[in-house]
Design an enzyme around this catalytic site. Structure first.
Site, PDB file in Angstrom:
ATOM      1  CE1 TYR A  55      -3.030  -3.046   0.346  1.00  0.00           C
ATOM      2  CE2 TYR A  55      -3.176  -2.670   2.710  1.00  0.00           C
ATOM      3  CZ  TYR A  55      -3.517  -3.400   1.594  1.00  0.00           C
ATOM      4  OH  TYR A  55      -4.341  -4.498   1.709  1.00  0.00           O
ATOM      5  CG  HIS A 140      -0.837  -8.828   0.299  1.00  0.00           C
ATOM      6  ND1 HIS A 140      -0.390  -7.531   0.195  1.00  0.00           N
ATOM      7  CD2 HIS A 140      -2.160  -8.782   0.017  1.00  0.00           C
ATOM      8  CE1 HIS A 140      -1.406  -6.742  -0.127  1.00  0.00           C
ATOM      9  NE2 HIS A 140      -2.481  -7.486  -0.250  1.00  0.00           N
TER      10      HIS A 140
END
Length: 331
Positions: A55, A140
């Site tokens: 992010y 992830h």
């Protein structure tokens, strides 16, 4: 009230904060606005915060850690992720919008699910967050890795070992791919699955395999993407609202509008119903909502705190073919 994740001692708040937006997801967010947004989440009672190196190429972790530095460490839970290592790219030009983030492309992501890569990722996340420990580590998007089998072969065992050593409190996987989530639910002893957009008021494919496996094996679900990228975040969804980060197909939009119409008939807003439904399955420990503005996280918290929608709403949605009859609904 909190719920523990799997067999761990890590307890999360029923409503969590997703920190992708404060990493400049799709648009720049000022440092002041990012801090105000996390402050709004804290004031709303949220004590579970989720981030990732992905992010904003580390910006989300840095901003979240900077805010939490002023809070008692035992009063909140942080999850971050492994799988993508960040490396400096001094020759990088432009921004990172190709990956969805409005940040300078001075670093790039490198897939690394090796044992060494997992340990390095955790160490670097600790440095960016400024924390002494990470409560929850999630693998992830393993299905997007060039070597997805390496995730089970190397990454999971090292995380399992770090959990045994007490270095991390809980481990899990985050993905939007049902097959990947189902595999980790049945082949590993993770504490949690972060299920992205696969169990919402609009769509419930996680009911087929994922949620039954989690319930049977004591795996907790962190339910994210419950507004389907924004389609369910307004009282009346129209063609301007995103779905899966793009335009909503006509049949999906019609279904969302049908749900909204039924909600209106029962005096309930679509986002209120979406949040209540997303939290109702017994395996769900926390519903995680993203926000880049204080008013957005405040609004989500207010919806979440509203009284439970009437049983007649869910019955009508089932009767109208807008909700699976086997989906648990709020009591």
């Amino acid at each position: 009230m909190t719920r523990t994740l799997g067999g761990s001692a890590v307890a999360v708040s029923p409503l969590g904060f997703g920190a992708a937006s404060i990493g400049n997801l799709y648009r720049a967010v000022s440092p002041e606005q990012a801090a105000a947004t996390v402050e709004a989440a804290w004031q709303a009672g949220i004590r579970y915060f989720d981030t990732a190196p992905h992010y904003g190429i580390g910006l989300s972790e840095q901003r979240l850690g900077g805010y939490l530095a002023g809070r008692p460490r035992d009063e909140y839970v942080v999850s971050t992720k492994v799988g993508r290592i960040l490396v400096d790219d001094p020759d990088g030009a432009g921004d990172d919008m190709a990956n969805g983030f409005a940040v300078p492309a001075t670093r790039r992501r490198v897939w690394d699910y090796s044992a060494a890569g997992v340990r390095r990722s955790i160490e670097e996340s600790l440095a960016r967050l400024g924390l002494d420990r990470i409560d929850v580590v999630l693998m992830h998007d393993p299905e997007e890795s060039p070597e997805p089998e390496r995730v089970l072969r190397e990454a999971y065992p090292v995380l399992d070992g770090l959990r045994e050593e007490g270095v991390v409190g809980a481990i899990g996987v985050g993905s939007k791919d049902p097959a990947t989530l189902a595999r980790f639910a049945t082949e590993t002893d993770v504490d949690a699955l972060m299920v992205a957009g696969r169990y919402t008021l609009l769509e419930q494919p996680a009911l087929d395999d994922i949620l039954p496996a989690c319930a049977a094996r004591g795996i907790s679900v962190l339910n994210v993407g419950v507004f389907n990228s924004g389609l369910l975040a307004v009282e009346w969804p129209d063609e301007t609202r995103p779905y899966e980060y793009g335009a909503a197909p006509a049949d999906i939009l019609a279904r969302a509008q049908g749900i909204a119409t039924t909600c209106r008939r029962h005096g309930v807003t679509l986002p209120q119903a979406a949040l209540a439904f997303a939290a109702a399955h017994p395996a769900v420990a926390s519903v995680v909502v993203g926000a880049g503005k204080p008013e957005h996280v405040q609004r989500s918290a207010e919806w979440f705190a509203l009284p439970t929608p009437p049983a007649s709403l869910w019955a009508d949605l089932v009767a109208e073919g807008l909700l699976r009859p086997d989906a648990p609904v709020p009591a």
